[in-house]
Enzyme design. Structure first.
Site, PDB file in Angstrom:
ATOM      1  N   GLU A 172       0.819  -1.226   0.000  1.00  0.00           N
ATOM      2  CA  GLU A 172       0.000   0.000   0.000  1.00  0.00           C
ATOM      3  C   GLU A 172       0.850   1.272   0.000  1.00  0.00           C
ATOM      4  O   GLU A 172       0.648   2.182   0.812  1.00  0.00           O
ATOM      5  CB  GLU A 172      -0.964  -0.003   1.195  1.00  0.00           C
ATOM      6  CG  GLU A 172      -2.022  -1.072   1.087  1.00  0.00           C
ATOM      7  CD  GLU A 172      -3.153  -0.980   2.104  1.00  0.00           C
ATOM      8  OE1 GLU A 172      -3.037  -0.222   3.069  1.00  0.00           O
ATOM      9  OE2 GLU A 172      -4.160  -1.679   1.913  1.00  0.00           O
ATOM     10  N   GLU A 291      -5.560  -8.178  -0.588  1.00  0.00           N
ATOM     11  CA  GLU A 291      -6.236  -7.921   0.695  1.00  0.00           C
ATOM     12  C   GLU A 291      -7.698  -7.671   0.395  1.00  0.00           C
ATOM     13  O   GLU A 291      -8.030  -6.733  -0.345  1.00  0.00           O
ATOM     14  CB  GLU A 291      -5.657  -6.700   1.421  1.00  0.00           C
ATOM     15  CG  GLU A 291      -4.321  -6.967   2.072  1.00  0.00           C
ATOM     16  CD  GLU A 291      -3.830  -5.803   2.935  1.00  0.00           C
ATOM     17  OE1 GLU A 291      -4.663  -5.104   3.550  1.00  0.00           O
ATOM     18  OE2 GLU A 291      -2.611  -5.606   2.961  1.00  0.00           O
TER      19      GLU A 291
HETATM   20  O1  AHR Z   1      -5.071  -5.901   6.930  1.00  0.00           O
HETATM   21  C1  AHR Z   1      -4.934  -4.785   7.763  1.00  0.00           C
HETATM   22  C2  AHR Z   1      -4.227  -3.623   7.076  1.00  0.00           C
HETATM   23  O2  AHR Z   1      -5.038  -3.121   6.063  1.00  0.00           O
HETATM   24  C3  AHR Z   1      -2.929  -3.960   6.365  1.00  0.00           C
HETATM   25  O3  AHR Z   1      -1.848  -3.922   7.216  1.00  0.00           O
HETATM   26  C4  AHR Z   1      -2.832  -2.881   5.341  1.00  0.00           C
HETATM   27  O4  AHR Z   1      -2.144  -3.283   4.197  1.00  0.00           O
HETATM   28  C5  AHR Z   1      -4.271  -2.496   5.066  1.00  0.00           C
HETATM   29  O5  AHR Z   1      -4.463  -1.139   5.115  1.00  0.00           O
END
Ligand code: AHR
Length: 499
Positions: A172, A291
């Site tokens: 990210e 994610e």
């Molecule tokens: O999954 C929790 C968090 O969400 C992770 O660390 C990050 O990549 C995202 O913002």
């Protein structure tokens, strides 16, 4: 309501990459410590891995587990997590304001993967570290003995390289919250340099560049375009992240989430096609949706500098499970674009499994994931769905039943995954396969309940568990499924022998 689904074995999107059923484990809250790793607990094995957690993770059958973060990775020095445990430093973790003991590191994670029967998907720190550290970790993990870092791995107890195949180039990096966040052009250069060094050491690896952290980012798609244009030849995937929410408490709106998940993937498909055209390239870059989940209630990110503080311990209900099922339906429908996806995360932190010292709780979102992981094999078919719509608040009208379908030629079966978004109405679904008659129902299970807010709790851990679903084969070899309101169903039919 009545819904007709028409399938043809010829009309498919391509083979489903099983890596869309992967997971994510981050050094965050109680995910690692007290989650998968709890030495001294009577429930743990000789390596400190929680046996009950491993047993619960096994049916999820995840091909990859992404590690060690997440936001955590952007301040992580992987060298803190290798070597004798009593010499490893305790560090403050910038991302989650917690203390990291480093007693679980690369070797422990690889042991976890081997025991679970999954493969690592490693992220390198491109926030506060760079190409040099990334290449050193690659050398540590993948190269045979004979050079400094590879020899250090051997000295730390692992002679053979692990040969990690999939690597994420940071996490990210478009997000201002990310340690080392930089503009797209700067990240693209970092990623390109790190990727070149890593692939230079091991050309068999696959690389994931950071895409946008979400559709709400001001730089959504523009970040991705710049990164792809710069890194096109060196990377294999671009990442997408999404966390869904029902913050407005509007279940009808929330249950239309799949429409937006489709849109995100289609945005990426369009962008990937555009950059490919600009480059006049024969190469394909795919999407790693690494994610995804529901996350909006447990949002405290401040661990007060404790070891393994309980953070992000979201409690999931029925509607969350139906949204998670829509992610998986969308990944299947876009099998030609999405090649990897990671449920974020797997234990305690926004996870299908919650632990206590003396046991674990399976949450609602676990069950659809397990059904998909087990039954979504083969080609993704293009379902033609004819049925009513439901009102979805600000999202307008959306199909009442969300559908994906797969054809497993080897197993001679067709399997459908159906989500009934209606809060009140049951659905009679008829599925026809153009070239084939179905001869029998070989699996029919649903996840449903009386209300969208129904959740498993420590006191009532079986409020949501899969139950049999009513399904039968009709006279012309068509499949009939009775879908309860607010339900997810997975139904597999055997194909009749053809002469
Ligand atoms: O999954 C929790 C968090 O969400 C992770 O660390 C990050 O990549 C995202 O913002």
């Amino acid at each position: 309501m009545n819904v007709r689904v028409q399938l043809s074995l010829e009309h498919h999107v391509g083979a489903i990459d099983r890596r869309i059923f992967s997971g994510f484990l981050e050094h965050l809250g109680r995910a690692v410590y007290e989650g998968v790793y709890d030495p001294g607990n009577p429930l743990s094995d000789e390596q400190g891995l929680r046996r009950d957690v491993m047993d619960a993770l096994r049916p999820m059958d995840m091909p990859l587990v992404r590690y060690p973060g997440g936001n955590f990775v952007s301040c992580y020095d992987w060298q803190d997590g290798v070597g004798p445990r009593d010499k490893r430093p305790r560090r403050p973790d910038f991302a989650w304001k917690s203390t990291e003991s480093n007693t679980f590191g690369t070797h422990e994670f690889m042991d976890f993967c081997a025991k679970l029967g999954t493969a690592p998907m490693m992220a390198v720190n491109l926030g506060t570290a760079g190409a040099r550290e990334a290449a050193a970790l690659l050398e540590y993990c993948n190269l045979p003995r004979g050079t400094s870092f590879a020899d250090r791995r051997a000295a730390n107890g692992r002679a053979e390289p692990w040969r990690v195949k999939v690597w994420c180039l940071g996490n990210e990096m478009d997000g201002p919250w990310q340690a080392g966040h930089v503009p797209a052009q700067v990240y693209a250069q970092r990623a390109d340099q790190a990727g070149k060094m890593m692939k230079g050491l091991d050309s068999s690896i696959e690389l994931v560049a950071c895409g946008s952290s979400g559709r709400g980012m001001a730089t959504y798609m523009e970040w991705d375009r710049q990164v792809l244009e710069y890194c096109w030849d060196g990377v294999d995937y671009i990442s997408a992240h999404r966390y869904s929410n029902n913050s407005g408490g509007d279940s009808a709106w929330y249950l239309a989430e799949g429409v937006e998940i489709d849109r995100v993937i289609e945005d990426y498909a369009a962008l990937l096609g555009y950059v490919r055209a600009l480059k006049k390239s024969d190469k394909r870059v795919y999407l790693s949706f690494d994610e995804w989940n529901v996350w909006y209630r447990a949002t405290n990110m401040d661990g007060a500098w404790k070891d393994a503080p309980p953070l992000l311990e979201e409690v999931y209900n029925l509607e969350d499970a139906l949204v998670c099922a829509q992610y998986l339906n969308s990944f299947i429908r876009h099998a030609d674009t999405v090649k990897m996806a990671c449920l974020a995360q797997i234990v305690n932190v926004i996870a299908p499994i919650l632990t206590r010292k003396e046991g674990l709780l399976i949450q609602s979102i676990y069950y659809p994931f397990v059904a998909f992981a087990k039954h979504a094999r083969g080609n993704s078919l293009r379902p033609a769905v004819d049925g009513p719509c439901v009102k979805a608040g600000g999202r307008g009208e959306v199909p009442a039943v969300d559908v994906s379908a797969v054809h497993d030629a080897e197993g001679k079966s067709v399997c459908v995954f159906l989500i009934n978004r209606s809060l009140k109405e049951a659905a009679d679904v008829v599925v026809r396969v153009a070239e084939s008659r179905l001869s029998g129902v070989t699996f029919a299970e649903q996840t449903t309940g009386a209300s969208p807010g129904l959740a498993n709790t420590w006191e009532n851990p079986r409020a949501i568990v899969p139950t049999p679903c009513i399904a039968r084969i009709g006279e012309s070899g068509e499949l009939h499924v009775s879908l309860s309101p607010l339900s997810f169903a997975c139904v597999r039919g055997a194909m009749a022998q053809t002469k």
